[in-house]
Design a protein around this motif. Structure first.
Motif, PDB file in Angstrom:
ATOM      1  N   SER A 149     -24.629  -5.926  -2.425  1.00  0.00           N
ATOM      2  CA  SER A 149     -24.657  -7.372  -2.225  1.00  0.00           C
ATOM      3  C   SER A 149     -26.070  -7.890  -2.427  1.00  0.00           C
ATOM      4  O   SER A 149     -27.052  -7.236  -2.046  1.00  0.00           O
ATOM      5  CB  SER A 149     -24.186  -7.729  -0.809  1.00  0.00           C
ATOM      6  OG  SER A 149     -22.951  -7.132  -0.516  1.00  0.00           O
ATOM      7  N   ASP A 150     -26.163  -9.089  -3.030  1.00  0.00           N
ATOM      8  CA  ASP A 150     -27.490  -9.683  -3.222  1.00  0.00           C
ATOM      9  C   ASP A 150     -28.171  -9.927  -1.890  1.00  0.00           C
ATOM     10  O   ASP A 150     -29.366  -9.681  -1.730  1.00  0.00           O
ATOM     11  CB  ASP A 150     -27.360 -10.999  -3.998  1.00  0.00           C
ATOM     12  CG  ASP A 150     -26.911 -10.761  -5.440  1.00  0.00           C
ATOM     13  OD1 ASP A 150     -27.228  -9.677  -5.977  1.00  0.00           O
ATOM     14  OD2 ASP A 150     -26.249 -11.637  -6.009  1.00  0.00           O
ATOM     15  N   GLU A 151     -27.427 -10.408  -0.935  1.00  0.00           N
ATOM     16  CA  GLU A 151     -27.940 -10.600   0.425  1.00  0.00           C
ATOM     17  C   GLU A 151     -26.765 -10.536   1.391  1.00  0.00           C
ATOM     18  O   GLU A 151     -25.642 -10.895   1.031  1.00  0.00           O
ATOM     19  CB  GLU A 151     -28.680 -11.930   0.563  1.00  0.00           C
ATOM     20  CG  GLU A 151     -27.845 -13.139   0.256  1.00  0.00           C
ATOM     21  CD  GLU A 151     -28.627 -14.438   0.370  1.00  0.00           C
ATOM     22  OE1 GLU A 151     -27.993 -15.489   0.502  1.00  0.00           O
ATOM     23  OE2 GLU A 151     -29.866 -14.377   0.329  1.00  0.00           O
ATOM     24  N   PRO A 203     -14.273 -10.065  -0.820  1.00  0.00           N
ATOM     25  CA  PRO A 203     -13.401 -10.213  -1.990  1.00  0.00           C
ATOM     26  C   PRO A 203     -13.876  -9.343  -3.147  1.00  0.00           C
ATOM     27  O   PRO A 203     -15.018  -9.451  -3.597  1.00  0.00           O
ATOM     28  CB  PRO A 203     -13.526 -11.709  -2.321  1.00  0.00           C
ATOM     29  CG  PRO A 203     -13.947 -12.357  -1.045  1.00  0.00           C
ATOM     30  CD  PRO A 203     -14.828 -11.352  -0.381  1.00  0.00           C
ATOM     31  N   SER A 204     -13.022  -8.450  -3.607  1.00  0.00           N
ATOM     32  CA  SER A 204     -13.354  -7.532  -4.699  1.00  0.00           C
ATOM     33  C   SER A 204     -12.070  -7.137  -5.390  1.00  0.00           C
ATOM     34  O   SER A 204     -11.086  -6.811  -4.726  1.00  0.00           O
ATOM     35  CB  SER A 204     -14.078  -6.294  -4.151  1.00  0.00           C
ATOM     36  OG  SER A 204     -14.420  -5.415  -5.194  1.00  0.00           O
ATOM     37  N   PHE A 205     -12.082  -7.147  -6.734  1.00  0.00           N
ATOM     38  CA  PHE A 205     -10.836  -6.985  -7.469  1.00  0.00           C
ATOM     39  C   PHE A 205     -10.909  -5.968  -8.601  1.00  0.00           C
ATOM     40  O   PHE A 205      -9.882  -5.608  -9.153  1.00  0.00           O
ATOM     41  CB  PHE A 205     -10.401  -8.343  -8.035  1.00  0.00           C
ATOM     42  CG  PHE A 205     -10.418  -9.432  -7.010  1.00  0.00           C
ATOM     43  CD1 PHE A 205      -9.433  -9.512  -6.051  1.00  0.00           C
ATOM     44  CD2 PHE A 205     -11.455 -10.352  -6.970  1.00  0.00           C
ATOM     45  CE1 PHE A 205      -9.454 -10.498  -5.079  1.00  0.00           C
ATOM     46  CE2 PHE A 205     -11.493 -11.342  -6.008  1.00  0.00           C
ATOM     47  CZ  PHE A 205     -10.489 -11.422  -5.054  1.00  0.00           C
ATOM     48  N   HIS A 222     -22.845  -6.518   4.662  1.00  0.00           N
ATOM     49  CA  HIS A 222     -23.045  -6.376   3.219  1.00  0.00           C
ATOM     50  C   HIS A 222     -22.133  -5.278   2.700  1.00  0.00           C
ATOM     51  O   HIS A 222     -21.476  -4.562   3.457  1.00  0.00           O
ATOM     52  CB  HIS A 222     -24.516  -6.135   2.870  1.00  0.00           C
ATOM     53  CG  HIS A 222     -24.965  -4.710   2.995  1.00  0.00           C
ATOM     54  ND1 HIS A 222     -24.879  -3.811   1.969  1.00  0.00           N
ATOM     55  CD2 HIS A 222     -25.524  -4.024   4.024  1.00  0.00           C
ATOM     56  CE1 HIS A 222     -25.365  -2.640   2.349  1.00  0.00           C
ATOM     57  NE2 HIS A 222     -25.753  -2.738   3.594  1.00  0.00           N
ATOM     58  N   ALA A 223     -22.062  -5.141   1.374  1.00  0.00           N
ATOM     59  CA  ALA A 223     -21.111  -4.220   0.771  1.00  0.00           C
ATOM     60  C   ALA A 223     -21.686  -3.639  -0.516  1.00  0.00           C
ATOM     61  O   ALA A 223     -22.635  -4.170  -1.096  1.00  0.00           O
ATOM     62  CB  ALA A 223     -19.786  -4.928   0.490  1.00  0.00           C
ATOM     63  N   ILE A 224     -21.078  -2.526  -0.941  1.00  0.00           N
ATOM     64  CA  ILE A 224     -21.433  -1.866  -2.191  1.00  0.00           C
ATOM     65  C   ILE A 224     -20.136  -1.602  -2.948  1.00  0.00           C
ATOM     66  O   ILE A 224     -19.183  -1.057  -2.383  1.00  0.00           O
ATOM     67  CB  ILE A 224     -22.188  -0.545  -1.936  1.00  0.00           C
ATOM     68  CG1 ILE A 224     -23.468  -0.796  -1.141  1.00  0.00           C
ATOM     69  CG2 ILE A 224     -22.503   0.165  -3.252  1.00  0.00           C
ATOM     70  CD1 ILE A 224     -24.204   0.471  -0.769  1.00  0.00           C
ATOM     71  N   ASN A 225     -20.089  -2.000  -4.215  1.00  0.00           N
ATOM     72  CA  ASN A 225     -18.871  -1.751  -4.974  1.00  0.00           C
ATOM     73  C   ASN A 225     -18.817  -0.310  -5.477  1.00  0.00           C
ATOM     74  O   ASN A 225     -19.733   0.486  -5.235  1.00  0.00           O
ATOM     75  CB  ASN A 225     -18.715  -2.761  -6.124  1.00  0.00           C
ATOM     76  CG  ASN A 225     -19.756  -2.583  -7.222  1.00  0.00           C
ATOM     77  OD1 ASN A 225     -20.403  -1.541  -7.348  1.00  0.00           O
ATOM     78  ND2 ASN A 225     -19.930  -3.611  -8.043  1.00  0.00           N
ATOM     79  N   GLY A 226     -17.757   0.035  -6.194  1.00  0.00           N
ATOM     80  CA  GLY A 226     -17.558   1.416  -6.622  1.00  0.00           C
ATOM     81  C   GLY A 226     -18.597   1.922  -7.593  1.00  0.00           C
ATOM     82  O   GLY A 226     -18.740   3.136  -7.777  1.00  0.00           O
ATOM     83  N   PRO A 270     -20.886  -7.595  -4.863  1.00  0.00           N
ATOM     84  CA  PRO A 270     -19.882  -8.113  -3.925  1.00  0.00           C
ATOM     85  C   PRO A 270     -20.491  -9.128  -2.965  1.00  0.00           C
ATOM     86  O   PRO A 270     -21.665  -9.039  -2.601  1.00  0.00           O
ATOM     87  CB  PRO A 270     -19.401  -6.850  -3.192  1.00  0.00           C
ATOM     88  CG  PRO A 270     -20.485  -5.853  -3.379  1.00  0.00           C
ATOM     89  CD  PRO A 270     -21.127  -6.152  -4.701  1.00  0.00           C
ATOM     90  N   ARG A 271     -19.671 -10.102  -2.600  1.00  0.00           N
ATOM     91  CA  ARG A 271     -20.134 -11.162  -1.700  1.00  0.00           C
ATOM     92  C   ARG A 271     -19.363 -11.093  -0.386  1.00  0.00           C
ATOM     93  O   ARG A 271     -18.217 -11.541  -0.294  1.00  0.00           O
ATOM     94  CB  ARG A 271     -19.923 -12.536  -2.343  1.00  0.00           C
ATOM     95  CG  ARG A 271     -20.727 -12.740  -3.621  1.00  0.00           C
ATOM     96  CD  ARG A 271     -20.439 -14.106  -4.227  1.00  0.00           C
ATOM     97  NE  ARG A 271     -21.194 -14.307  -5.457  1.00  0.00           N
ATOM     98  CZ  ARG A 271     -21.091 -15.399  -6.210  1.00  0.00           C
ATOM     99  NH1 ARG A 271     -20.263 -16.366  -5.854  1.00  0.00           N
ATOM    100  NH2 ARG A 271     -21.799 -15.506  -7.317  1.00  0.00           N
ATOM    101  N   PRO A 272     -19.948 -10.520   0.632  1.00  0.00           N
ATOM    102  CA  PRO A 272     -19.253 -10.427   1.923  1.00  0.00           C
ATOM    103  C   PRO A 272     -19.068 -11.805   2.548  1.00  0.00           C
ATOM    104  O   PRO A 272     -19.905 -12.697   2.380  1.00  0.00           O
ATOM    105  CB  PRO A 272     -20.180  -9.537   2.759  1.00  0.00           C
ATOM    106  CG  PRO A 272     -21.518  -9.647   2.116  1.00  0.00           C
ATOM    107  CD  PRO A 272     -21.284  -9.900   0.661  1.00  0.00           C
TER     108      PRO A 272
END
Length: 925
Positions: free
Chosen positions: A739-741, A683-685, A730-734, A645-647
């Protein structure tokens, strides 16, 4: 003949390459839909793009829409009298990240957070732009509904030349092939291709003259697809002379649509069609024949695949659709799954049974549940449990109706009551042990074992909870475990005779138990989490330990020893490695992945029927019963969203005023402000509901703070101290991908000058100076007042008198003017610059002396020093008298005696005899 076979083989190989060796079914995808009545601001979608930050953009005939996976944001342009500016017909994101927006009133672009309307003379401006394409050289091609093709090369418009002076209009599609040719599909005029704006017509005489071309696609093989108003056309080797092959796919071969509006190839090489009949996935069978799978809809204009591999569809009339590949295959209406499906049972031979309402019993065959048996009318109760007895016998437990024995050959069912002929009421659990004995568990009567026509009951305790049975399980050692609402019971070797029933987890509402491949026992409970028994030691997992739900209905173990749990929140998965780390206290929380609606379930609420709510089917499939169908999981085929994910930090407000975060700033400096608010998103879908967001303000926060996917994505900081800060996001998906950075925003809060330390120091010094000056002024005031009082009878001003007195003292004490034997009042007056009478008055009034007393006292004092000075003992008294200003010895002696009471000779003799502080060697006898 050989050539035909070779061609068929080649064709099949091409299909394998293009369509993939094993394409998914369209029913493996989960569809999400948005319309006007479900949160989307329009029913007409004309374009779909994704920008470099990850936002999804949708052009509609009612404005532009941006989506981050959480909410849709509508953007409109112009005044109310210019509705054409919001009739957006096309959308395109170029290689530089600039978003081009084609409207009925002209072109706009969006870059660095700013929308800009193009001028009338801008080469990129064009009306009713239906399609925008950037070629491999960075040049732009614009196709219009009402005008011909526009070609912009390096910012300059270049005229396009078509054969025979044709100017094709109603441009439907623009594509570039592998050779750099630009292809134009014009609805009426057909297909053209060329370079540098010079085109020739592509002959499609094979399909007839009444075929209008809507769209084209060059696949990753050597083929071309053409969508027309009469179906789909597949062209192999479009420029080949001998090996060119045109295949028409229309209703004559079962093609399920008439008009093909858009063709799209995804990253897995699957071919998707947008048609007048909905979404079509093109597949192949083992013989290489085309197979078409359809999901009904109408007039799909645009197809797009985002970075997380979701497939998006835009319709003219039915809004927006999204297909996500689901990890759960749902068996529901198309599989004839009944609404009431509490009793799932798999026989050793793989046969799957399902109990339904009104005594109906179904079996699973060829992907569907078929009604196999039905209890007689008076026994039409909901089926709660099923177990195989002998080869022709099924035991059926019902809700309130008791226990039945069904003859599968004759289809006759008989209620079983045992020796007391008392109805057994609700039978939730049926179990067949290793000796072939049938056990049952009821809501009130505990556990019974069927022995012939008799029932042997077990003594599990006296409480109602201990006799409410939820599951019966036999482990690998032959011990039988019984789950009750009053605890867990264990019978050694499954033989109750002569064996004491041992109670574990007394008082706990246990629902199910299973043993994994390493001898661990998983015990599901009612609102009390998951218990794990290993080596006679219990471990307890709850929501606080990472579990997604404290309700655990049933547990299944897959071939990799991972645990799968059914719950009212969905299906939970616990990796064996993560669980092991938790059990040995290596980590504080277990990693638990939740499978819900995003993965394919219509309802996340699993059936709470303990043992019969989930089964392990053939080939390791895990079946979970839910309120809306049966979710089927293939553990070895679980897809992972590998996209990090890209915050995005959208806006930063200082005291309510926003700054442009899209401008590249190393650090933002703001003066006199201590309140800052951040507005952000991720943004995450794929499964946005499982997203976790973390933020921290370096310089203030001591640790990361967490937000779930449904929280408001803004944070406020008030009364921050002056200094430098950095906001991190930053974020973590399910699926646990981070996030890379982190996104970051650096800023410095600088005080106004009046709030700085320097200003405070200056204020402090100013106060000190003010106090000093005030003190001086006050003292000066009282001094002058005093002076004025002293000189109130003097003709001199007080200030002048003071200066004269000061100079007089200087002349007498420093310059020793008294040594002048001719000194007089007149001569001294001249030196001091005042009249003699004023000087005389000043001496008399202020010094309380007359002039000669003032002078002679200074002379006598000087003489006393000379008379007692070491080395002056030989000096005569007359010499000393002349030196200090006296003219005669008589005058000197008279004045000396007047002021000292003795003569000079006496004074010297006394001080020589009594030297005081004088050195002895300096006195001469």
């Amino acid at each position: 003949m050989i050539c035909r076979r070779l061609f068929r083989i080649t064709f099949v190989l091409i299909l394998v390459q293009i369509l993939g060796a094993e394409p998914p079914s369209i029913h493996d995808y989960v569809m999400d839909e948005w319309k006007l009545n479900s949160g989307f601001p329009s029913n007409s979608v004309t374009g779909i793009e994704q920008d470099q930050q990850g936002f999804m953009w949708f052009s509609t005939l009612d404005g532009l829409v941006r989506y981050d996976g959480k909410e849709f944001k509508k953007i409109t342009f112009g005044a109310k009298n210019r509705p054409d500016l919001n009739q957006i017909i096309s959308l395109y994101c170029d290689k530089k990240g600039i978003m081009w927006i084609g409207t009925a009133g002209g072109m706009r672009k969006y870059s660095a957070g700013v929308f800009q309307e193009l001028g009338l003379n801008d080469p990129m401006n064009h009306c009713f732009v239906n399609i925008i394409k950037e070629d491999s050289f960075g040049n732009f091609w614009l196709g219009s509904w009402t005008k011909s093709l526009k070609y912009v090369e390096r910012g300059n418009e270049v005229p396009c030349v078509f054969p025979h002076g044709v100017k094709p209009q109603t441009i439907r599609d623009i594509k570039e092939d592998k050779n750099g040719n630009i292809w134009i599909s014009a609805f009426i005029d057909g297909l053209f291709y060329g370079k540098k704006g010079r085109f020739v017509r592509y002959d499609l005489k094979e399909i007839g003259e009444d075929y209008n071309v809507n769209t084209i696609l060059f696949d990753r093989g050597n083929g071309m697809w053409v969508g027309t108003n009469h179906g789909l056309v597949r062209i192999i080797n479009p420029f080949g002379k001998k090996d060119k092959k045109v295949i028409i796919l229309d209703n004559r071969i079962g093609f399920p649509a008439k008009i093909v509006i858009r063709i799209f190839q995804d990253r897995e090489n699957n071919i998707w069609l947008g048609t007048d009949k909905g979404i079509i996935l093109v597949k192949k069978d083992d013989q290489g024949n085309f197979v078409f799978e359809k999901r009904k809809d109408s007039f799909l204009k645009v197809i797009f695949q985002d970075r997380e591999d979701n497939i998006w569809f835009g319709s003219f009339v039915t809004g927006l659709k999204r297909l996500r590949y689901g990890n759960i295959r749902l068996l529901y209406e198309e599989s004839n799954v009944p609404v009431f499906n509490n009793a799932l049972y798999k026989e050793p031979d793989g046969t799957i049974w399902l109990g339904g309402m009104f005594g109906k019993i179904f079996t699973f065959q060829n992907g569907k549940f078929l009604l196999k048996y039905e209890l007689k009318d008076k026994y039409k109760n909901n089926v709660m449990s099923i177990i195989r007895g002998n080869n022709e016998e099924l035991w059926i437990g019902t809700e309130l109706g008791g226990l039945f024995r069904l003859n599968t050959r004759t289809k006759n069912s008989v209620e079983f009551r045992g020796q007391n002929e008392q109805p057994l009421k609700t039978i939730r659990i049926l179990h067949k042990d290793s000796k072939g004995r049938i056990w049952f568990g009821s809501d009130h009567n505990g556990v019974g074992i069927i022995k012939g026509d008799r029932i042997e009951y077990l003594d599990l305790g006296s409480s109602a909870e201990e006799n409410f049975i939820t599951s019966i399980y036999q482990d690998s050692k032959g011990d039988t475990w019984i789950c009750t609402l009053g605890g867990l019971k264990k019978i050694i070797k499954g033989n109750p005779q002569g064996k004491k029933v041992v109670t574990y987890l007394k008082g706990k509402r246990t629902l199910s138990i299973i043993e994994d491949q390493k001898g661990k026992y998983f015990i599901g409970t009612n609102q009390q989490g998951l218990y794990i028994l290993r080596n006679q030691k219990y471990h307890h997992l709850t929501v606080q330990d990472g579990l997604a739900s404290d309700w655990v209905y049933q547990v299944l173990i897959d071939s990799n020893n991972n645990a799968w749990l059914s719950s009212p929140s969905g299906i939970l998965k616990i990796e064996s490695t993560s669980l092991e780390d938790f059990l040995i206290n290596r980590v504080e929380r277990v990693e638990c992945r939740l499978f819900g609606e995003a993965e394919g379930l219509l309802s996340t609420i699993c059936t709470a029927s303990g043992k019969y709510s989930a089964i392990t089917a053939e080939e390791g499939e895990l079946w979970f019963s839910t309120r809306q169908g049966i979710g089927v999981v293939r553990p070895g085929e679980i897809s992972i969203n590998k996209f990090a994910p890209r915050p995005v930090i959208e806006k930063v407000y200082f005291n309510g005023s926003a700054v442009n975060v899209n401008v590249n700033l190393n650090s933002y400096e703001v003066e006199g402000i201590k309140n800052v608010r951040f507005q952000f998103t991720v943004p995450s879908f794929k499964a946005p509901e499982n997203l976790k967001i973390f933020y921290m303000l370096e310089g203030w926060d001591k640790k990361w703070k967490t937000l779930d996917a449904f929280s408001e994505r803004r944070v406020q900081y008030d009364d921050l101290p002056w200094g430098s800060y950095r906001f991190l996001l930053h974020a973590i998906n399910g699926d646990g991908v981070k996030s890379d950075e982190p996104a970051s925003f650096e800023f410095t809060l600088v005080p106004f000058f009046h709030e700085t330390v320097l200003f405070k120091v200056l204020i402090f010094l100013s106060v000190i100076i003010f106090l000093v000056l005030t003190n001086y002024g006050v003292r000066r005031f009282f001094y002058l007042k005093k002076i004025k009082g002293k000189y109130k009878n003097s003709y001199l001003a007080p200030e002048k008198a003071e200066k004269v007195l000061e100079e007089l003292r200087n002349q007498l004490e420093v310059k020793k003017i008294f040594e002048d034997e001719d000194l007089s009042l007149n001569s001294l007056s001249k030196k001091l610059g005042i009249a003699p009478r004023y000087l005389s008055q000043l001496i008399n009034e202020q010094l309380k002396q007359n002039f000669w007393d003032l002078v002679n006292i200074r002379r006598i004092e000087e003489a006393k020093k000379l008379l007692t000075m070491p080395g002056n003992s030989e000096t005569g008294i007359l010499t000393i008298a002349f030196k200090v200003g006296f003219k005669t010895k008589e005058v000197f002696n008279r004045a000396f005696k007047k002021h000292t009471g003795m003569t000079p000779t006496q004074f010297r003799s006394r001080h020589i005899k009594y030297p005081g502080k004088l050195k002895a060697g300096s006195i001469r006898k």
